[in-house]
Design a protein around this motif. Structure first.
Motif, PDB file in Angstrom:
ATOM      1  N   ARG B  90       0.935   2.916  11.523  1.00  0.00           N
ATOM      2  CA  ARG B  90       0.126   3.813  10.710  1.00  0.00           C
ATOM      3  C   ARG B  90       1.045   4.788   9.971  1.00  0.00           C
ATOM      4  O   ARG B  90       1.231   5.931  10.385  1.00  0.00           O
ATOM      5  CB  ARG B  90      -0.869   4.583  11.587  1.00  0.00           C
ATOM      6  N   CYS B  91       1.672   4.293   8.933  1.00  0.00           N
ATOM      7  CA  CYS B  91       2.531   5.159   8.117  1.00  0.00           C
ATOM      8  C   CYS B  91       2.619   4.560   6.725  1.00  0.00           C
ATOM      9  O   CYS B  91       2.215   3.419   6.498  1.00  0.00           O
ATOM     10  CB  CYS B  91       3.920   5.290   8.731  1.00  0.00           C
ATOM     11  N   SER B  92       3.149   5.329   5.803  1.00  0.00           N
ATOM     12  CA  SER B  92       3.370   4.825   4.455  1.00  0.00           C
ATOM     13  C   SER B  92       4.427   3.721   4.503  1.00  0.00           C
ATOM     14  O   SER B  92       5.423   3.855   5.205  1.00  0.00           O
ATOM     15  CB  SER B  92       3.838   5.973   3.565  1.00  0.00           C
ATOM     16  N   PRO B  93       4.222   2.641   3.741  1.00  0.00           N
ATOM     17  CA  PRO B  93       5.243   1.572   3.705  1.00  0.00           C
ATOM     18  C   PRO B  93       6.616   2.118   3.299  1.00  0.00           C
ATOM     19  O   PRO B  93       7.644   1.623   3.771  1.00  0.00           O
ATOM     20  CB  PRO B  93       4.719   0.610   2.642  1.00  0.00           C
ATOM     21  N   LEU B 193      -0.481  -2.439   3.557  1.00  0.00           N
ATOM     22  CA  LEU B 193      -1.911  -2.720   3.702  1.00  0.00           C
ATOM     23  C   LEU B 193      -2.689  -1.657   2.943  1.00  0.00           C
ATOM     24  O   LEU B 193      -3.662  -1.937   2.268  1.00  0.00           O
ATOM     25  CB  LEU B 193      -2.312  -2.692   5.178  1.00  0.00           C
ATOM     26  N   ALA B 194      -2.239  -0.408   3.097  1.00  0.00           N
ATOM     27  CA  ALA B 194      -2.817   0.728   2.385  1.00  0.00           C
ATOM     28  C   ALA B 194      -1.660   1.692   2.155  1.00  0.00           C
ATOM     29  O   ALA B 194      -0.541   1.416   2.577  1.00  0.00           O
ATOM     30  CB  ALA B 194      -3.926   1.371   3.224  1.00  0.00           C
ATOM     31  N   GLU B 195      -1.933   2.822   1.511  1.00  0.00           N
ATOM     32  CA  GLU B 195      -0.826   3.748   1.244  1.00  0.00           C
ATOM     33  C   GLU B 195      -0.295   4.384   2.520  1.00  0.00           C
ATOM     34  O   GLU B 195       0.810   4.908   2.534  1.00  0.00           O
ATOM     35  CB  GLU B 195      -1.275   4.825   0.243  1.00  0.00           C
ATOM     36  N   ASP B 196      -1.115   4.359   3.568  1.00  0.00           N
ATOM     37  CA  ASP B 196      -0.645   4.968   4.818  1.00  0.00           C
ATOM     38  C   ASP B 196      -0.753   4.000   5.998  1.00  0.00           C
ATOM     39  O   ASP B 196      -0.923   4.417   7.141  1.00  0.00           O
ATOM     40  CB  ASP B 196      -1.433   6.255   5.109  1.00  0.00           C
ATOM     41  N   GLU B 232       4.722   7.196  13.119  1.00  0.00           N
ATOM     42  CA  GLU B 232       3.291   7.503  13.126  1.00  0.00           C
ATOM     43  C   GLU B 232       3.035   9.005  13.171  1.00  0.00           C
ATOM     44  O   GLU B 232       1.908   9.445  12.975  1.00  0.00           O
ATOM     45  CB  GLU B 232       2.608   6.794  14.305  1.00  0.00           C
ATOM     46  N   ASN B 233       4.077   9.776  13.439  1.00  0.00           N
ATOM     47  CA  ASN B 233       3.875  11.226  13.541  1.00  0.00           C
ATOM     48  C   ASN B 233       4.538  11.998  12.407  1.00  0.00           C
ATOM     49  O   ASN B 233       4.701  13.207  12.506  1.00  0.00           O
ATOM     50  CB  ASN B 233       4.396  11.721  14.891  1.00  0.00           C
ATOM     51  N   GLN B 234       4.950  11.277  11.347  1.00  0.00           N
ATOM     52  CA  GLN B 234       5.629  11.991  10.266  1.00  0.00           C
ATOM     53  C   GLN B 234       4.652  12.755   9.388  1.00  0.00           C
ATOM     54  O   GLN B 234       3.556  12.299   9.110  1.00  0.00           O
ATOM     55  CB  GLN B 234       6.448  11.018   9.423  1.00  0.00           C
ATOM     56  N   PRO B 236       4.688  15.046   5.644  1.00  0.00           N
ATOM     57  CA  PRO B 236       3.420  14.429   5.250  1.00  0.00           C
ATOM     58  C   PRO B 236       3.464  12.912   5.420  1.00  0.00           C
ATOM     59  O   PRO B 236       4.535  12.336   5.504  1.00  0.00           O
ATOM     60  CB  PRO B 236       3.302  14.805   3.770  1.00  0.00           C
ATOM     61  N   ARG B 237       2.273  12.314   5.484  1.00  0.00           N
ATOM     62  CA  ARG B 237       2.211  10.877   5.762  1.00  0.00           C
ATOM     63  C   ARG B 237       2.776  10.060   4.594  1.00  0.00           C
ATOM     64  O   ARG B 237       3.380   9.031   4.795  1.00  0.00           O
ATOM     65  CB  ARG B 237       0.766  10.460   6.046  1.00  0.00           C
ATOM     66  N   LEU B 238       2.555  10.536   3.376  1.00  0.00           N
ATOM     67  CA  LEU B 238       3.102   9.826   2.220  1.00  0.00           C
ATOM     68  C   LEU B 238       4.522  10.322   1.958  1.00  0.00           C
ATOM     69  O   LEU B 238       4.889  11.426   2.344  1.00  0.00           O
ATOM     70  CB  LEU B 238       2.215  10.066   0.993  1.00  0.00           C
ATOM     71  N   LEU B 239       5.327   9.497   1.305  1.00  0.00           N
ATOM     72  CA  LEU B 239       6.729   9.869   1.060  1.00  0.00           C
ATOM     73  C   LEU B 239       6.809  10.780  -0.166  1.00  0.00           C
ATOM     74  O   LEU B 239       6.428  10.376  -1.264  1.00  0.00           O
ATOM     75  CB  LEU B 239       7.558   8.601   0.824  1.00  0.00           C
ATOM     76  N   PRO B 240       7.290  12.007  -0.001  1.00  0.00           N
ATOM     77  CA  PRO B 240       7.401  12.892  -1.168  1.00  0.00           C
ATOM     78  C   PRO B 240       8.531  12.419  -2.085  1.00  0.00           C
ATOM     79  O   PRO B 240       9.651  12.214  -1.633  1.00  0.00           O
ATOM     80  CB  PRO B 240       7.752  14.258  -0.564  1.00  0.00           C
ATOM     81  N   LEU B 241       8.233  12.239  -3.370  1.00  0.00           N
ATOM     82  CA  LEU B 241       9.270  11.772  -4.294  1.00  0.00           C
ATOM     83  C   LEU B 241       9.969  12.927  -5.003  1.00  0.00           C
ATOM     84  O   LEU B 241      11.006  12.745  -5.632  1.00  0.00           O
ATOM     85  CB  LEU B 241       8.688  10.797  -5.325  1.00  0.00           C
TER      86      LEU B 241
END
Ligand SMILES: [Fe+2]
Lengths: 219, 276
Positions: B90-93, B193-196, B232-234, B236-241
């Motif tokens: 459960r994390c961003s690819p 699968l999804a963004e997260d 799974e505990n990072q 923010p969940r999405l990667l900041p660019l």
């Protein structure tokens, strides 16, 4: 003694942990459970028609139930892990050993679904897992009132080892342990035992080690 | 982003019944046809592009403009190919790839395997975005490791090269204890699968004739499962660019280059652009 083992299996880890805690040396035979499904192949099905692991082999003895393996290891090397023999304690050990199968089915099922994409009704597995955790929490609170830190006694027994791994790995199945303070305290007590060993997702207690810090100027 | 190639399954595990999975929110089915070739079908019944390479089936929701990236070592005789198997996270690819590129976490997350205290120092290394290949590369990465590979006995200083040939894939080259001069190849192929949410398919091409296959799989799964609980505990969940106020440490340089490269390609699936 030979253990047919999968490194990510909490049931296999029970046996490795028990052996480590009481100083028994195991010969490990790794099984390609995922992705190879080797436990369902002819060699292992001949040993265990149920198609499950772990399997423990010692001479003529072949065990396919992890609770029996815990009892066997303890009886051989450290009988104090079987309890004092007092009637209530004996009953509690048996009670929690049987209960541990519910943890395997619910928390273990949720973990396999969420992590290794095994089929299952995830909402139902999580609900059953939470119900089991509540029961365990209540049991530990009651033990606390009796002045005991472990499930059946004031010292750890095979019942604690049977229940601990699936509980500690509940977050892998999407179930958080935050609402269960007695379980978290009990988990710390187990993780702090001498000769405790880890598995991915379960860490030794490092009370003396500070959190890792990035040193200033390392850039 | 829809035009990239993504891993969607292990070829060795396919059958006629097929496997239902998801790619960037769209349900797809991966199966074998009557001739034993892999097929990938979208939810609406559209046949999607297919490649079978590096043990996995690859597909795309769009029209890939580039061929699937090359791993020349995959054709080198004498290597063993290891299908490590899927692990869902459960994390961003993009977080999964970024974590794979990070060397500094070895002593803390992979304690006594890929790193150990007090050997936590990351020596100087080289990071670049290669123009011709359009890939991110980190080279001359050296790290002390207690047990770098299943074939390593005792601690050695291991040299690494990291490569990002596609937004959700990374290839790691690593000193090969039984065969000096060659590199072991360890990859992380990520199916968004999804963004997260992602399915991660590690794969390896090793020079190691001695270690049983199950040991090799267990070794790599152990390592990846140690990462999974971190991923799974990072937050923010999405990667900041946008790097924002972060001051990169030496260990982060690869991650900085990776983010810059994603941004340059406008690859934002699993990313967040504004710091939150
Ligand atoms: Fe890692």
């Amino acid at each position: 003694m030979k253990l047919y083992d999968y490194v990510l299996s909490p049931s296999c880890y029970k046996v490795r942990l028990m052996a480590a805690l009481i100083g028994v040396k195991l010969e490990i035979r790794p099984v390609d459970f995922h992705p190879g499904a080797e436990h369902l192949g002819p060699e292992l099905m001949a040993l265990n028609p149920a198609g499950s692991i772990p399997i423990l082999e010692d001479g003529d003895l072949i065990l396919t139930e992890s609770t029996a393996m815990l009892a066997y290891l303890a009886a051989k090397a450290a009988p104090e892990w079987l309890g004092s023999g007092a009637p209530e304690e004996t009953a509690r050990i048996q009670q929690w050993l049987s209960f541990s199968h519910r943890l395997t089915a619910s928390l273990g099922g949720a973990r396999l679904h969420e992590m290794l994409l095994r089929p299952g009704d995830i909402a139902a597995l999580q609900a059953q897992g939470i119900a089991a955790l509540r029961e365990l929490e209540a049991g530990l609170v009651e033990q606390g009132l009796r002045g005991m830190r472990f499930l059946a006694s004031d010292r750890p027994t095979i019942a604690d080892i049977a229940c601990f791994p699936y509980v500690a790995l509940a977050p892998d199945g999407g179930i958080l342990l935050d609402p269960y303070p007695a379980i978290r305290l009990w988990s710390r007590a187990i993780r702090g035992l001498d000769d405790f060993i880890e598995m991915p997702g379960i860490h030794r207690l490092h009370e003396l080690n500070p959190e890792p810090q990035i040193e200033p100027g390392a850039a | 982003m829809r035009d990239e190639w993504y891993p969607v399954g292990l070829f060795s595990q396919l059958d006629r019944n097929g496997r239902n999975t998801v790619l960037m929110g769209e349900p797809i089915t991966v199966a074998l046809d009557a001739e034993g070739a892999a097929t990938v079908t979208s939810g609406s019944g559209r046949a999607l592009p297919v490649r079978v390479r590096y043990g996995h089936v690859w597909s795309s929701l769009g029209n890939p403009r580039k061929e699937l990236f090359a791993i020349p070592e995959a054709d080198q005789p004498g290597r063993r190919f290891v299908d490590v198997g899927v692990v869902r996270v459960r994390c961003s690819p993009l977080r999964a790839v970024e974590n794979f590129l990070d060397i500094a976490h070895f002593p803390f997350v992979h304690t006594d395997i890929l790193g150990a205290e007090p050997h936590t120092e990351v020596e100087e290394y080289k990071v670049e975005i290669r123009k011709d290949e359009d890939e991110v590369w980190a080279t001359q990465v050296k790290f002390y490791q207690p047990q770098a590979a299943k074939s390593a006995n005792g601690g050695i200083t291991t040299e690494y090269m990291y490569r990002v040939p596609a937004p959700t894939c990374s290839v790691l080259y690593k000193t090969c204890p039984p065969r000096p001069g060659e590199w072991d190849v360890i990859t992380l192929f990520v199916q968004p699968l999804a963004e997260d949410l992602c399915d991660v398919w590690p794969w390896m091409a090793l020079f190691d004739d001695a270690t049983p296959m199950a040991d090799l799989i267990h070794f790599q799964q152990t390592i990846f499962l140690q990462d999974r609980s971190i991923l799974e505990n990072q937050i923010p969940r999405l990667l900041p660019l946008d790097p924002g106020m972060e001051i990169p440490t030496r260990a982060d340089l690869t991650s900085v280059a990776y983010r810059r490269w994603l941004k340059r390609h406008n690859y934002t699936y699993g990313a967040q652009l504004v710091a939150q």
